[in-house]
Design an enzyme around this catalytic site. Sequence first.
Site, PDB file in Angstrom:
ATOM      1  N   LYS A 178      42.898  11.324  25.606  1.00 17.70           N
ATOM      2  CA  LYS A 178      42.463  12.444  26.443  1.00 17.70           C
ATOM      3  C   LYS A 178      41.415  13.319  25.749  1.00 17.70           C
ATOM      4  O   LYS A 178      40.499  13.810  26.402  1.00 17.70           O
ATOM      5  CB  LYS A 178      43.664  13.295  26.852  1.00 17.70           C
ATOM      6  CG  LYS A 178      44.621  12.616  27.838  1.00 17.70           C
ATOM      7  CD  LYS A 178      45.749  13.566  28.231  1.00 17.70           C
ATOM      8  CE  LYS A 178      46.951  12.867  28.827  1.00 17.70           C
ATOM      9  NZ  LYS A 178      46.821  12.517  30.228  1.00 17.70           N
TER      10      LYS A 178
ATOM     11  N   GLU B 219      45.302  22.866  26.935  1.00 19.27           N
ATOM     12  CA  GLU B 219      44.466  23.199  28.085  1.00 19.27           C
ATOM     13  C   GLU B 219      44.940  24.493  28.711  1.00 19.27           C
ATOM     14  O   GLU B 219      46.116  24.812  28.674  1.00 19.27           O
ATOM     15  CB  GLU B 219      44.582  22.101  29.168  1.00 19.27           C
ATOM     16  CG  GLU B 219      43.709  20.918  28.899  1.00 19.27           C
ATOM     17  CD  GLU B 219      43.819  19.850  29.979  1.00 19.27           C
ATOM     18  OE1 GLU B 219      44.449  20.105  31.024  1.00 19.27           O
ATOM     19  OE2 GLU B 219      43.269  18.767  29.752  1.00 19.27           O
TER      20      GLU B 219
ATOM     21  N   HIS C   8      55.251  15.937  37.779  1.00 20.67           N
ATOM     22  CA  HIS C   8      53.953  15.351  37.439  1.00 20.67           C
ATOM     23  C   HIS C   8      53.795  13.912  37.896  1.00 20.67           C
ATOM     24  O   HIS C   8      52.900  13.204  37.449  1.00 20.67           O
ATOM     25  CB  HIS C   8      53.660  15.461  35.938  1.00 20.67           C
ATOM     26  CG  HIS C   8      53.660  16.860  35.422  1.00 20.67           C
ATOM     27  ND1 HIS C   8      52.861  17.839  35.959  1.00 20.67           N
ATOM     28  CD2 HIS C   8      54.381  17.459  34.461  1.00 20.67           C
ATOM     29  CE1 HIS C   8      53.085  18.985  35.335  1.00 20.67           C
ATOM     30  NE2 HIS C   8      54.020  18.786  34.420  1.00 20.67           N
TER      31      HIS C   8
ATOM     32  N   ARG D 218      41.534   1.481  35.848  1.00 17.91           N
ATOM     33  CA  ARG D 218      42.238   0.423  36.571  1.00 17.91           C
ATOM     34  C   ARG D 218      42.277   0.773  38.052  1.00 17.91           C
ATOM     35  O   ARG D 218      41.833   1.836  38.446  1.00 17.91           O
ATOM     36  CB  ARG D 218      43.673   0.317  36.053  1.00 17.91           C
ATOM     37  CG  ARG D 218      44.379   1.665  36.134  1.00 17.91           C
ATOM     38  CD  ARG D 218      45.843   1.591  35.833  1.00 17.91           C
ATOM     39  NE  ARG D 218      46.389   2.876  35.448  1.00 17.91           N
ATOM     40  CZ  ARG D 218      46.755   3.844  36.277  1.00 17.91           C
ATOM     41  NH1 ARG D 218      46.600   3.698  37.570  1.00 17.91           N
ATOM     42  NH2 ARG D 218      47.238   4.983  35.832  1.00 17.91           N
TER      43      ARG D 218
HETATM   44  P1  ADP Z   1      49.170  11.931  32.676  1.00 17.15           P
HETATM   45  O1  ADP Z   1      48.092  11.192  31.978  1.00 17.15           O
HETATM   46  O2  ADP Z   1      50.450  11.957  31.891  1.00 17.15           O
HETATM   47  O3  ADP Z   1      49.358  11.520  34.110  1.00 17.15           O
HETATM   48  P2  ADP Z   1      47.496  14.166  33.439  1.00 17.15           P
HETATM   49  O4  ADP Z   1      46.621  14.778  32.441  1.00 17.15           O
HETATM   50  O5  ADP Z   1      46.871  13.217  34.416  1.00 17.15           O
HETATM   51  O6  ADP Z   1      48.714  13.457  32.691  1.00 17.15           O
HETATM   52  O7  ADP Z   1      48.260  15.294  34.247  1.00 17.15           O
HETATM   53  C1  ADP Z   1      49.304  14.969  35.142  1.00 17.15           C
HETATM   54  C2  ADP Z   1      49.565  16.121  36.084  1.00 17.15           C
HETATM   55  O8  ADP Z   1      49.884  17.317  35.344  1.00 17.15           O
HETATM   56  C3  ADP Z   1      48.392  16.525  36.949  1.00 17.15           C
HETATM   57  O9  ADP Z   1      48.298  15.758  38.108  1.00 17.15           O
HETATM   58  C4  ADP Z   1      48.705  17.981  37.244  1.00 17.15           C
HETATM   59  O10 ADP Z   1      49.697  18.064  38.241  1.00 17.15           O
HETATM   60  C5  ADP Z   1      49.336  18.467  35.971  1.00 17.15           C
HETATM   61  N1  ADP Z   1      48.323  19.085  35.085  1.00 17.15           N
HETATM   62  C6  ADP Z   1      47.560  18.454  34.175  1.00 17.15           C
HETATM   63  N2  ADP Z   1      46.729  19.315  33.542  1.00 17.15           N
HETATM   64  C7  ADP Z   1      46.990  20.530  34.050  1.00 17.15           C
HETATM   65  C8  ADP Z   1      46.465  21.849  33.797  1.00 17.15           C
HETATM   66  N3  ADP Z   1      45.521  22.093  32.893  1.00 17.15           N
HETATM   67  N4  ADP Z   1      46.964  22.878  34.515  1.00 17.15           N
HETATM   68  C9  ADP Z   1      47.934  22.679  35.440  1.00 17.15           C
HETATM   69  N5  ADP Z   1      48.464  21.477  35.706  1.00 17.15           N
HETATM   70  C10 ADP Z   1      48.010  20.400  35.031  1.00 17.15           C
END
Ligand code: ADP
Length: 622
Positions: free
Chosen positions: A116, A200, A235, A297
């Site tokens: 990431k 973040e 999530h 993917r």
């Molecule tokens: P993963 O790779 O584990 O799926 P992500 O980075 O895609 O993790 O985040 C998964 C979910 O977490 C997102 O769809 C959102 O709902 C929540 N999320 C991620 N980053 C943030 C953020 N900065 N603020 C609020 N919610 C977040």
Amino acid sequence: MIKSLLIANRGEIARRIIRTARKMGIRTIAVHSDVDSGMPFVREADDAVCIGPAPARESYLVQGKILDAAKATGAEAIHPGYGFLSENAEFAEAVEAAGLVWVGAPASSIRAMGLKDAAKKLMIAAGVPVTPGYMGDDQSPGHLQAEADRIGYPVLIKAVAGGGGKGMRKVDAAQQFGDALLSCQREAAASFGDDRVLIEKYILGPRHIEVQVFGDKQGTVVHLFERDCSLQRRHQKVIEEAPAPGMDSATRAAVCDAAVKAAKAVDYVGAGTIEFIADASEGLRPDRIWFMEMNTRLQVEHPVTEMITGQDLVEWQIRVASGEPLPKRQEELSISGWAMEARLYAENPSVGFLPSTGPLDRLKFPRGIRVDSGVEEGGEVSPFYDPMIAKLIVAAPTRPAAAAKLAQAASRVEVWPVRTNAAFLARAASDPDFVAGHIDTGFIERHADRLVPAAEPSETIKQAAARALLPTAPDAWSTLAGFRANAAPDRRVAVEIAGHPYLVTIDGAPIRARDHIVAGERLLFVDGEAWPFETPRADHAGGSGAVSDGALLAPMPGKVITVEVAEGDSVTKGQKLLVLEAMKMEQAMLAPFDGVVAELKVGAGGQVSEGTMLVRVEKADG
Ligand code: ADP
């Protein structure tokens, strides 16, 4: 064009790929674990190879076994599906080194987007807006805390190697940061073998919006518009849709252009998704949407994009991998209508979404919609793999119509004895706030009270159970005359639902319910829920016969005013047996047929609760 394709995956996505490959005249080869040998995807493939025992790390994740299977069957290409080895750069390289075509992202793109923090840095360089935060090399707790303080709470700590919603911690205040960091690092080390994190800004009321991109080997990249995946539980995506509600053309242009830029920055080939997070507290805005990560993917939720664009994304993948240019140019792609997808999981929402595995004695999906599923009736949900039973996919001209169609589809699902989230999905899709498009990633948690079905049957379900019993068991109910002063006589039925006895009034309202005998058990399917039911056995009331013998139960709590018969008395149909007073009204309990009073459980003046057996009449000839 490739002529044969091995699918290094299982279940729903393996079937999905086989469907398109077959349409294109491509021979398909399934690989499977021993417990999966009877699965539909194994049967539907032209050829199948067993590659080991149930645990994925001994079968679906063993690269050598998959490559051997490809060699043995003369497969020309490998499609990894999603999950398993789909984002494994080493495997992508090994496939190509073996002289096979890889129907997936280039190893270099997978690596560039794999972590990431590196991905975010790359995106900043490419001019793509990223979520504000810290993604540096200094991983000392003191420095991370200082960065979190600078960003401002709440913040989200994320494992740089994280995925699937794991390795994330929300921190609301500075004092909690240290503990949250430790637990996040522990989880990250255990799950991903890498304890590095990034921080973040936590976006409040955020929406998850992602853009489908596609690249070809000629260097062209297009987007196929956005999807909204804000309906999440812990999530994890639950309902996805396309396009995103409330998306205006300026924000769409910003986010889709950013996605194409992101894909170009990693020389992307094939199907990919750029995930963004939007601060939608004041509606979607072009300057309030940030890059989160790229999935290199095909996504689980790709069907909603297929439905609004009329394209087959697996076909695109196969054509691109074969060296053909993208089937459509950007200006040839457009959005038509609205699509939604709900993930039907083997879990029980009423008990904390506990996973539910086991046989699928009954598995019926609604007709008239697209259902992508890996299992069939008579099969089972195995504890070894993902608990998704199916994806219910609908399309309609407008969003409200799509939501209504999805709610109806979910409410018609029939699964037993595995429990599912169908009723929960039906409630979510028909929730007024959802229908109005008021969604964000906290929607499900916030509305859990009204979305999670109760463990006890509702009035509707009790009535439906009673109604279902009527045609087949006329003796199981009693007709009680004149309970309400000026109303037609009510019909009351004694049933036992999920092990609990109930007495039900049928008021004539039509109820959409189906009852079936599944593996000897009588079941009622209402609004996506499954309830085992039967007429109560008399032992619940302390007697020996069944209700069909003529047991009369108290329709509501009340007082016995008079008893006009004694045990052993002969009675005739319609004869008054006793009078009950409930809610300040008198009600006569009448003999349901000619017979003998076999049991009398109450005396005059006694208080009874609802469902108490009062008296039981045995048929004269019985
Ligand atoms: P993963 O790779 O584990 O799926 P992500 O980075 O895609 O993790 O985040 C998964 C979910 O977490 C997102 O769809 C959102 O709902 C929540 N999320 C991620 N980053 C943030 C953020 N900065 N603020 C609020 N919610 C977040």
